[in-house]
Design an enzyme around this catalytic site. Structure first.
Site, mmCIF file in Angstrom:
data_model
loop_
_atom_site.group_PDB
_atom_site.id
_atom_site.type_symbol
_atom_site.label_atom_id
_atom_site.label_comp_id
_atom_site.label_asym_id
_atom_site.label_seq_id
_atom_site.Cartn_x
_atom_site.Cartn_y
_atom_site.Cartn_z
ATOM 1 N N ASP A 28 0.840 -1.205 0.000
ATOM 2 C CA ASP A 28 0.000 0.000 0.000
ATOM 3 C C ASP A 28 0.874 1.253 0.000
ATOM 4 O O ASP A 28 1.722 1.413 0.872
ATOM 5 C CB ASP A 28 -0.909 -0.033 1.237
ATOM 6 C CG ASP A 28 -2.055 0.962 1.146
ATOM 7 O OD1 ASP A 28 -2.057 1.793 0.220
ATOM 8 O OD2 ASP A 28 -2.942 0.892 2.014
ATOM 9 N N HIS A 61 -9.891 -0.608 -7.698
ATOM 10 C CA HIS A 61 -9.653 0.483 -6.739
ATOM 11 C C HIS A 61 -8.651 1.476 -7.309
ATOM 12 O O HIS A 61 -8.865 2.689 -7.276
ATOM 13 C CB HIS A 61 -9.141 -0.107 -5.424
ATOM 14 C CG HIS A 61 -8.713 0.939 -4.437
ATOM 15 N ND1 HIS A 61 -9.577 1.888 -3.939
ATOM 16 C CD2 HIS A 61 -7.501 1.210 -3.875
ATOM 17 C CE1 HIS A 61 -8.931 2.687 -3.106
ATOM 18 N NE2 HIS A 61 -7.663 2.302 -3.050
HETATM 19 C C1 HEM Z 1 -9.629 0.284 3.147
HETATM 20 C C2 HEM Z 1 -8.989 1.328 2.737
HETATM 21 C C3 HEM Z 1 -7.979 1.289 1.612
HETATM 22 C C4 HEM Z 1 -7.063 0.330 1.299
HETATM 23 C C5 HEM Z 1 -6.783 -0.988 2.020
HETATM 24 C C6 HEM Z 1 -6.357 0.793 0.120
HETATM 25 C C7 HEM Z 1 -5.365 0.074 -0.533
HETATM 26 C C8 HEM Z 1 -4.752 0.471 -1.709
HETATM 27 C C9 HEM Z 1 -3.782 -0.309 -2.442
HETATM 28 C C10 HEM Z 1 -3.276 -1.690 -2.028
HETATM 29 C C11 HEM Z 1 -3.404 0.396 -3.534
HETATM 30 C C12 HEM Z 1 -2.420 -0.023 -4.637
HETATM 31 C C13 HEM Z 1 -1.001 0.322 -4.329
HETATM 32 C C14 HEM Z 1 -0.740 1.803 -4.246
HETATM 33 O O1 HEM Z 1 -0.631 2.476 -5.266
HETATM 34 O O2 HEM Z 1 -0.671 2.298 -3.136
HETATM 35 C C15 HEM Z 1 -4.123 1.658 -3.471
HETATM 36 C C16 HEM Z 1 -4.004 2.663 -4.395
HETATM 37 C C17 HEM Z 1 -4.572 3.909 -4.248
HETATM 38 N N1 HEM Z 1 -5.533 4.265 -3.316
HETATM 39 FE FE1 HEM Z 1 -6.242 3.117 -1.840
HETATM 40 N N2 HEM Z 1 -6.860 2.007 -0.238
HETATM 41 C C18 HEM Z 1 -7.857 2.349 0.644
HETATM 42 C C19 HEM Z 1 -8.629 3.487 0.627
HETATM 43 C C20 HEM Z 1 -8.414 4.556 -0.208
HETATM 44 C C21 HEM Z 1 -9.131 5.791 -0.168
HETATM 45 C C22 HEM Z 1 -10.283 6.105 0.802
HETATM 46 C C23 HEM Z 1 -8.590 6.602 -1.133
HETATM 47 C C24 HEM Z 1 -8.918 8.019 -1.533
HETATM 48 C C25 HEM Z 1 -9.892 8.758 -1.033
HETATM 49 C C26 HEM Z 1 -7.533 5.849 -1.786
HETATM 50 C C27 HEM Z 1 -6.727 6.333 -2.802
HETATM 51 C C28 HEM Z 1 -5.819 5.590 -3.505
HETATM 52 C C29 HEM Z 1 -5.015 6.124 -4.598
HETATM 53 C C30 HEM Z 1 -4.996 7.566 -5.102
HETATM 54 C C31 HEM Z 1 -4.251 5.060 -5.082
HETATM 55 C C32 HEM Z 1 -3.244 5.101 -6.234
HETATM 56 C C33 HEM Z 1 -3.938 4.934 -7.550
HETATM 57 C C34 HEM Z 1 -2.950 4.961 -8.698
HETATM 58 O O3 HEM Z 1 -2.670 6.069 -9.182
HETATM 59 O O4 HEM Z 1 -2.430 3.892 -9.069
HETATM 60 N N3 HEM Z 1 -7.461 4.613 -1.198
HETATM 61 N N4 HEM Z 1 -4.943 1.664 -2.357
#
Ligand code: HEM
Ligand SMILES: *[C@@H]1O[C@H](CO)[C@@H](O)[C@H](O)[C@H]1NC(C)=O
Ligand SMILES: *[C@@H]1O[C@H](CO)[C@@H](O)[C@H](O)[C@H]1NC(C)=O
Length: 314
Positions: A151, A224
């Site tokens: 993450d 996501h």
């Molecule tokens: C249960 C809550 C969440 C989990 C477990 C989670 C997990 C992840 C994971 C594993 C990734 C892919 C790896 C990375 O690029 O970091 C990711 C990407 C991302 N997440 Fe989350 N996330 C959560 C909630 C959120 C929320 C609430 C937001 C925004 C309001 C968010 C925004 C993003 C963004 C901007 C990316 C990168 C997208 C990209 O440009 O590739 N996430 N998240």
């Protein structure tokens, strides 16, 4: 004030082994606002006192101030976009909006430094505050969330960091500040573990073991990663900085992710939430939410360190 004279808080501090997310409300005790102002003005001093005890432990604390107390606590013009967290109601899942006047994002390689800072901080604030939520996060293996995925990979790096998280000339009164959104999620790990790895990977948009990005789906259900990617009409992408941490207690069956996002533009994070909870195309929400429920949702603004220091001048 010229931009060069303004020092930001350490919003870009590195991810550490330990972090505490402390959300407080300001009480109506006599002198509460005064006590909050003087404590915030001495935060950089307090941070120095704690971080000096192990300079290798990368201690940092970021302070966020909520919309409802901004005027009383700072007596300064409001950040242009600052408002309370707007609940986002999708057909199936809701991003709830919950109260919070002050946020302290406390980070260190050492859990005891986080603890010690928080102890001295609460001493200083006394009856001026009441606890809303205190979440203690930890690093899980190679920066994985409790769902098993790495993450934080898509976070900006280098010069892209200040560019995407620090307010600049567009809002001259609060240059060097940053909007912060937090949500405390709990996971249904039992349900998640019944999915095959390929199904989990399709939900996240990356492979689990080696963290390779998958292509966007051509149509229909989006991952996501895709739903959290924000572009304007000209194809410019807007990044945010995420410092999510796992938290939990296997003994009581609690498994969570504390989401924290920093951004120069509040609307970017709010649009991510709209896309996750309502879906794009509408109706096809982020499947991550079928296994992750937000218990809180609160917005803050982290003013520059210079602004915080100045709160003591009365
Ligand atoms: C249960 C809550 C969440 C989990 C477990 C989670 C997990 C992840 C994971 C594993 C990734 C892919 C790896 C990375 O690029 O970091 C990711 C990407 C991302 N997440 Fe989350 N996330 C959560 C909630 C959120 C929320 C609430 C937001 C925004 C309001 C968010 C925004 C993003 C963004 C901007 C990316 C990168 C997208 C990209 O440009 O590739 N996430 N998240
Ligand atoms: C930091 O430590 C110094 C020296 O012990 C003390 O005088 C000062 O009050 C401390 N500052 C804070 C904010 O606790
Ligand atoms: C900090 O870390 C460096 C390199 O790991 C080490 O050489 C040094 O002794 C450490 N300093 C302290 C005060 O622990």
């Amino acid at each position: 004030m010229s931009r060069a004279a303004i020092q930001s808080q350490r919003v870009d501090a590195p991810l550490t082994q330990a972090a505490t997310f402390l959300v407080l409300s300001v009480t109506d005790a006599p002198e509460a606002i005064q006590k909050v102002r003087s404590t915030l003005a001495s935060i950089s001093d307090l941070s120095k006192n704690v971080s000096i005890r192990d300079l290798n432990a990368s201690f940092a604390c970021t302070v966020g101030i909520g919309s409802d107390v901004w005027d009383r606590v700072t007596r300064l013009p409001r950040p242009a976009e600052l408002h309370p967290f707007p609940a986002v109601k999708g057909a199936v899942h809701t991003a709830v909006s919950t109260p919070g006047d002050l946020l302290f994002h406390i980070r260190s390689e050492r859990r005891d430094l986080c603890f010690e800072f928080e102890r001295q901080l609460m001493d200083s604030l006394g009856d001026a505050v009441a606890l809303i939520d205190e979440t203690v996060g930890f690093r899980y293996f190679d920066v994985r969330d409790l769902l098993g995925f790495v993450d934080g990979t898509a976070n900006p790096v280098g010069p892209a960091v200040p560019d995407s998280i620090l307010v600049a000339e567009e809002d001259a009164h609060v240059v060097g500040g940053s909007y912060i959104v937090v949500q405390k999620y709990v996971h249904n790990l039992k349900g998640w573990s019944t999915l095959k790895a390929e199904q989990q990977e399709a939900i996240i948009g990356r492979t689990k073991l080696d963290n390779v990005e998958l292509d966007d789906a051509e149509s229909g259900q989006q991952s996501h990663k895709t739903l959290a990617t924000i572009e304007d009409d000209d194809g410019n992408e807007y990044s945010i900085l995420r410092d999510n941490m796992p938290f939990g207690s296997p003994g009581s069956g609690e498994f969570g992710t504390y989401f924290i996002g920093y951004s120069r533009r509040l609307w970017v994070i709010e649009r991510m939430l709209e896309r996750m909870f309502k879906g794009d195309p509408p109706g096809l929400h982020d499947r991550l939410l079928d296994f992750s429920k937000p218990l809180t949702g609160t917005t803050f603004f982290a003013p520059s360190a210079s602004l915080l220091d100045g709160l003591g001048n009365d």
